[in-house]
Structure formats: C-alpha cells, structure tokens
Design an enzyme around this catalytic site. Structure first.
Site, short mmCIF file in Angstrom:
data_model
loop_
_atom_site.label_atom_id
_atom_site.label_comp_id
_atom_site.label_asym_id
_atom_site.label_seq_id
_atom_site.Cartn_x
_atom_site.Cartn_y
_atom_site.Cartn_z
N CYS A 111 -2.21 35.37 123.16
CA CYS A 111 -3.33 35.97 123.63
C CYS A 111 -3.88 35.43 125.15
O CYS A 111 -4.43 36.20 125.73
CB CYS A 111 -4.45 35.14 122.59
N ASP A 112 -3.13 34.55 125.56
CA ASP A 112 -3.28 33.96 127.11
C ASP A 112 -2.82 35.49 127.99
O ASP A 112 -3.74 35.60 128.85
CB ASP A 112 -2.43 33.02 127.52
#
Length: 370
Positions: free
Chosen positions: A150-151
């Site tokens: 997700c980063d």
C-alpha cells in the site's frame, strides 16, 4: 505548610501550566511559528543526510521540502533541492519497475515546472514510459501487481499523474488508474476502510492469518498514512472533470472518516491503527501524513471543517511535541513491513521529516485554525 496553603499552591501551579499550554497551543498555529518551524526542520534534515539521494525515503522528504519552500519562499531550500537533482543528474533510482524508485520523480517534475529545463524531466519520462510498457517482474508470491504494497500508492501515483498533467499525455493517468484499482481490489479492506500493507496481512477466507495481540487485523499507521498523503497529492493534480476523479475522492473521504476515529488523546496515531494499546507513543510519519491529508482535504473542500478541523488541530499540536529544539523530528517508526515497537523520541527518519513538512504546509493555509 498547612493543607489550605498547599492546596492553593497546587491550584495555582495547575492554572499556570494550563494557561502556558493554551498559550503554546495558540502560538503553534501562528503563521510565523509554522514557517519558522518548517525552515528549522528542513535545514536540520539537509544537515543530516541519510540513504541514497534517490531513495524512496528521501523522496518523501523532498516532497515535504518542496512544500516548505512553497510556503516560506526560503531560497536555500529551493537551491538545496536543485543541487540534489543536479548531483544525481535527475535520475530516478535503480529499478525501472519499482514504485519506490520513481517516487523521487515527483520533486523532479515539480522543479521542472519552474525551471523548464528538458534535462530535468527526460530521465523521468524515459523511466516511467518503461514502467508502464512492461509487466512487473513478479516472483509469483505477494508482488503480483505493480502496486503490490500500500505504501506504493504514495510513491508512484503522484509521479505518474504529475507527468501526465505536465506532458499532456493521458497514458500516464490511465496507467495509474489501472494500477491503483488493482491495489485497491487486492489490499483495501471494505469492512475496516483501511489498506493492508500487502498480501501477507490480508486474512485468508477461513479467517486465518496474521493478527495483532488484541485479535484485530493489522493495519499500520505509516502505510495508510502513505495512502492518504498520496491521495491528496494525486487529487491536487487531477482536473475536476477527470473521468476517474470520483473514485479517488470517494476513497479519500471513506478513509478519512475511519482514520479520524482512530486518533488518540495526544493527537497522534499509533503504529498499529486498531491495536493502539500494544504500541508506545505516537507514530509521527503516519500521523504527519494524516494531518497533511486532512488539512489538505479541508483546504480543498473535500472534508467538512466542523468535523476534521479539531482532528487537525490535535494532530498538529501532537506533531510539534515530537520536534526537538534543533529541528529533529522524532518518534518515527523505522523502516520495515509491519508495525514496530522499538522506536522513541530519538528515532528519526527522513520520511518522518517529509510528513511533518507536508502537514505544516497545509495547516498554515487553514482558516480559523487557532
């Protein structure tokens, strides 16, 4: 000393502390204080370099430093960013296929828009064209899509969207839409309204998998902070009539509502969002990105100030408690794939600095912030 005198002294001390605290809280919302803090924090970080200049960690710092320059007009900040770009010949990092390694391109594009020098953009253009034309070299495990953690939603989307807007080439926006939706489908938990870090943290259909000590799913502050910060940066770029803008706006609002509900009494969020009791102290990089995103959302009409301004105020107060006299931002979770407990007031990382700077650059624009 009798009890009445002692009690009177205690009350006076309490009133003095409270008045000092109220005065301090008001001060940190003054334009002059915020701008001075942005310059001090930026200068400290430039004086304490860490990692390769093109690394994703520094990319987050440069994003914050550029915002600090826009806010303060401090020429030394701008000159430092130009010097860094020149020193690496405006190259992205090593891997053409990895979102982390094109994160630095965000700042290259921002600076190119001012300087208009083709050499500042060409290597970004070459690399991102390669990025969207070839498949991710997956290992077949958790890296099954391009934005597989997700980063990555902070690292690549702003670079692709900024490039598309700057060049007028819709391919970059459309590629980002496709990659972003893949990540959303893979990692977004529709019950919790949060992103899992990667497939290792997505529970299996039978309910088995990694969980926190309190039995809850694992959603870390920094990862979801990267997502919210990235969403703000994407929405800042996308035209209001862009066909897929509603998807990003709806996701932004949905996550904002959930994340605001998880803020702790000190104004910060814990490393693990829904198991705060297991983690000591606030986590500043995630908290900084949340503060930035909420303030940006208020400033741009996406979030109701009646609901979110108190959240931002508490967050900005809490964040400033984590900056020492020299300008070092502490309480930053170290690099890793999961929530960590081994950090404290002396723990710093360049991305924590970047998150703080982005937050301040939006807080200073807020109306009725005091």
């Amino acid at each position: 000393m009798n009890n009445k005198i002692f009690l009177s002294i205690v009350i006076l001390i309490g009133l003095s502390v409270n008045l000092f605290s109220q005065g301090h809280d008001k001060e940190i919302f003054e334009d002059e204080y915020i701008k001075n803090q942005l310059v001090k924090v930026t200068n400290w970080q430039f004086q304490h370099p860490k990692h390769d200049p093109r690394d994703w960690t520094n990319a987050a710092f440069y994003a914050g430093a550029f915002a600090a320059w826009q806010t303060t007009h401090d020429q030394s900040i701008y000159d430092a960013l130009i010097n860094i770009g020149n020193s690496v010949d405006w190259q992205p990092y090593k891997r053409w296929y990895h979102a982390d390694d094109i994160a630095v391109c965000q700042t290259y594009i921002d600076l190119y828009r001012i300087e208009k020098k083709p050499e500042m953009l060409q290597r970004t253009l070459d690399t991102i064209q390669l990025y969207i034309s070839r498949p991710y070299p997956t290992s077949g495990e958790i890296d099954v899509i391009k934005y597989w953690w997700c980063d990555a939603l902070f690292m690549a989307p702003p670079s692709l969207v900024k490039l598309g807007i700057t060049t007028g080439d819709q391919r970059f926006l459309e590629a980002n839409d496709a990659y972003y939706k893949e990540c959303y489908d893979l990692l977004f938990d529709k019950e919790e309204h949060l992103f899992a870090r990667d497939l290792n943290y997505v529970l299996k259909p039978d309910g088995s998998g990694l969980k926190e000590a309190n039995g809850q799913k694992i959603f870390w502050s920094r990862g979801n902070g990267w997502v919210m910060g990235g969403l703000a940066r994407v929405l800042q770029e996308l035209p209001h009539n862009y066909k897929n803008r509603p998807f990003y706006e709806n996701l932004f609002r949905e996550m904002a509502s959930r994340i605001a509900s998880l803020q702790q009494s000190d104004g910060l969020w814990r490393a693990s969002l829904i198991d705060p009791a297991s983690y000591p102290g606030g986590e500043v990089s995630g908290s900084g990105f949340f503060c930035y995103a909420f303030a940006w959302g208020i400033n741009n009409g996406l979030l109701d100030p009646k609901i979110y301004l108190p959240v931002v105020r508490k967050a900005w107060i809490g964040l400033n408690e984590c900056v020492n006299e020299e300008g070092r931002v502490g309480w930053v979770q170290p690099i890793g794939a999961d929530p960590r407990k081994n950090f404290d007031a002396d723990s710093w990382e360049v991305y924590g600095t970047g998150a703080f700077l982005l937050a301040g650059s939006e807080v200073v624009k807020l109306k009725n912030r005091k």
